[in-house]
Design an enzyme around this catalytic site. Sequence first.
Site, PDB file in Angstrom:
ATOM      1  N   TYR A 182      42.753  37.381  54.911  1.00 32.22           N
ATOM      2  CA  TYR A 182      41.871  38.012  55.909  1.00 32.22           C
ATOM      3  C   TYR A 182      42.661  38.822  56.937  1.00 32.22           C
ATOM      4  O   TYR A 182      42.146  39.814  57.465  1.00 32.22           O
ATOM      5  CB  TYR A 182      40.951  36.963  56.553  1.00 32.22           C
TER       6      TYR A 182
ATOM      7  N   VAL B  48      31.793  42.573  56.266  1.00 30.06           N
ATOM      8  CA  VAL B  48      32.382  41.899  57.418  1.00 30.06           C
ATOM      9  C   VAL B  48      33.108  42.900  58.319  1.00 30.06           C
ATOM     10  O   VAL B  48      33.750  42.511  59.291  1.00 30.06           O
ATOM     11  CB  VAL B  48      33.329  40.759  56.964  1.00 30.06           C
TER      12      VAL B  48
ATOM     13  N   HIS C 165      27.475  37.784  56.236  1.00 34.01           N
ATOM     14  CA  HIS C 165      28.675  37.065  55.785  1.00 34.01           C
ATOM     15  C   HIS C 165      29.772  36.998  56.844  1.00 34.01           C
ATOM     16  O   HIS C 165      30.936  36.800  56.511  1.00 34.01           O
ATOM     17  CB  HIS C 165      29.194  37.703  54.487  1.00 34.01           C
TER      18      HIS C 165
HETATM   19  P1  OAD Z   1      30.375  44.262  45.087  1.00 37.48           P
HETATM   20  O1  OAD Z   1      31.816  44.612  44.985  1.00 37.48           O
HETATM   21  O2  OAD Z   1      29.870  43.138  44.259  1.00 37.48           O
HETATM   22  O3  OAD Z   1      29.479  45.539  44.717  1.00 37.48           O
HETATM   23  C1  OAD Z   1      29.790  46.806  45.258  1.00 37.48           C
HETATM   24  C2  OAD Z   1      28.721  47.801  44.859  1.00 37.48           C
HETATM   25  O4  OAD Z   1      29.031  49.027  45.486  1.00 37.48           O
HETATM   26  C3  OAD Z   1      28.650  48.067  43.338  1.00 37.48           C
HETATM   27  O5  OAD Z   1      27.292  48.057  42.905  1.00 37.48           O
HETATM   28  C4  OAD Z   1      29.268  49.460  43.218  1.00 37.48           C
HETATM   29  O6  OAD Z   1      28.722  50.217  42.142  1.00 37.48           O
HETATM   30  C5  OAD Z   1      28.885  50.079  44.557  1.00 37.48           C
HETATM   31  N1  OAD Z   1      29.741  51.200  44.995  1.00 37.48           N
HETATM   32  C6  OAD Z   1      31.032  51.471  44.662  1.00 37.48           C
HETATM   33  N2  OAD Z   1      31.458  52.583  45.286  1.00 37.48           N
HETATM   34  C7  OAD Z   1      30.421  53.029  46.045  1.00 37.48           C
HETATM   35  C8  OAD Z   1      30.235  54.129  46.941  1.00 37.48           C
HETATM   36  N3  OAD Z   1      31.210  55.020  47.178  1.00 37.48           N
HETATM   37  N4  OAD Z   1      29.027  54.269  47.543  1.00 37.48           N
HETATM   38  C9  OAD Z   1      28.023  53.374  47.317  1.00 37.48           C
HETATM   39  N5  OAD Z   1      28.147  52.320  46.483  1.00 37.48           N
HETATM   40  C10 OAD Z   1      29.329  52.144  45.860  1.00 37.48           C
HETATM   41  O7  OAD Z   1      30.070  44.042  46.654  1.00 37.48           O
HETATM   42  P2  OAD Z   1      28.843  43.289  47.349  1.00 37.48           P
HETATM   43  O8  OAD Z   1      27.602  43.400  46.552  1.00 37.48           O
HETATM   44  O9  OAD Z   1      28.813  43.730  48.762  1.00 37.48           O
HETATM   45  O10 OAD Z   1      31.003  37.910  50.075  1.00 37.48           O
HETATM   46  O11 OAD Z   1      29.348  41.789  47.312  1.00 37.48           O
HETATM   47  C11 OAD Z   1      28.583  40.785  47.895  1.00 37.48           C
HETATM   48  C12 OAD Z   1      29.467  39.703  48.458  1.00 37.48           C
HETATM   49  O12 OAD Z   1      30.364  39.244  47.448  1.00 37.48           O
HETATM   50  C13 OAD Z   1      30.384  40.152  49.571  1.00 37.48           C
HETATM   51  O13 OAD Z   1      29.741  40.156  50.844  1.00 37.48           O
HETATM   52  C14 OAD Z   1      31.493  39.143  49.529  1.00 37.48           C
HETATM   53  C15 OAD Z   1      31.691  39.083  48.031  1.00 37.48           C
HETATM   54  O14 OAD Z   1      32.228  37.948  47.513  1.00 37.48           O
HETATM   55  C16 OAD Z   1      31.859  37.000  50.570  1.00 37.48           C
HETATM   56  O15 OAD Z   1      33.074  37.146  50.573  1.00 37.48           O
HETATM   57  C17 OAD Z   1      31.175  35.774  51.102  1.00 37.48           C
END
Ligand code: OAD
Length: 226
Positions: free
Chosen positions: A53, A88, A104
Amino acid sequence: MKRLVILTGAGMSAESGISTFRDSGGLWEGHDVMEVATPEGFKKNPKLVLDFYNQRRQNLLASEPNLGHILLAELEKNYKVDIITQNVDDLHERAGSTSVLHLHGELLKARSTQKPFKSIEWRKDINLGDKCENGHQLRPDIVWFGEMVPAMELAEEKCKEADIFVVIGTSLVVYPAAGLINLTSHKIPKFIIDPNMPDITKDFFAIPYGASEGVAKLTEHLKIVK
Ligand code: OAD
């Protein structure tokens, strides 16, 4: 003013140079989520977790909001905007959004490892030996896997009251956050912005672009939403 509720994930900040989790080259490719994002991992190797972190925080402090964040803040001129973010980082706030709910936790806050879990502003590294006012080790104010999501109830209320709903840059695989999309009314317009659309797009108008271009397109579409 209509209530516009926006759920954002890591893709929102990708164009600011902050890695997503599950894309190729994402954070969970180089790090074991059980080691760095669970209470058990922290118990086993607190230094590894603090360092993970600390790196994220240093990267955030060297990053800037992207055009997508800025255009979302501008929507407040015409809508009552509530952002619910899984991120975050503080990039929505720095871009000027005034209602940001962090599901989160927040990288720029620390909290005690013992009750009461009071959050404090924290911009430096957190090291072993950094203590709260009661003498207990500090940890990042991040919601780890297996922990409660304290902001969930408020997030659910906001989703139920939305007049327009937008999802940006999340793979929608982490619960309970991903379940929020099911709480919105069937009658309202819904948009999803992601260059690599997740599978849930049935009721959503898909904008298959990155955050900056996607939010610019969203702003145009919103002009014709009744
Ligand atoms: P992910 O990494 O799972 O998903 C990221 C999403 O962003 C994917 O659907 C990509 O296609 C999309 N993406 C990539 N580049 C992009 C761009 N330039 N513009 C828009 N979208 C784009 O991330 P989260 O869904 O946020 O939690 O993950 C959820 C949680 O899992 C996080 O908050 C974290 C993680 O583990 C904790 O650490 C508790």
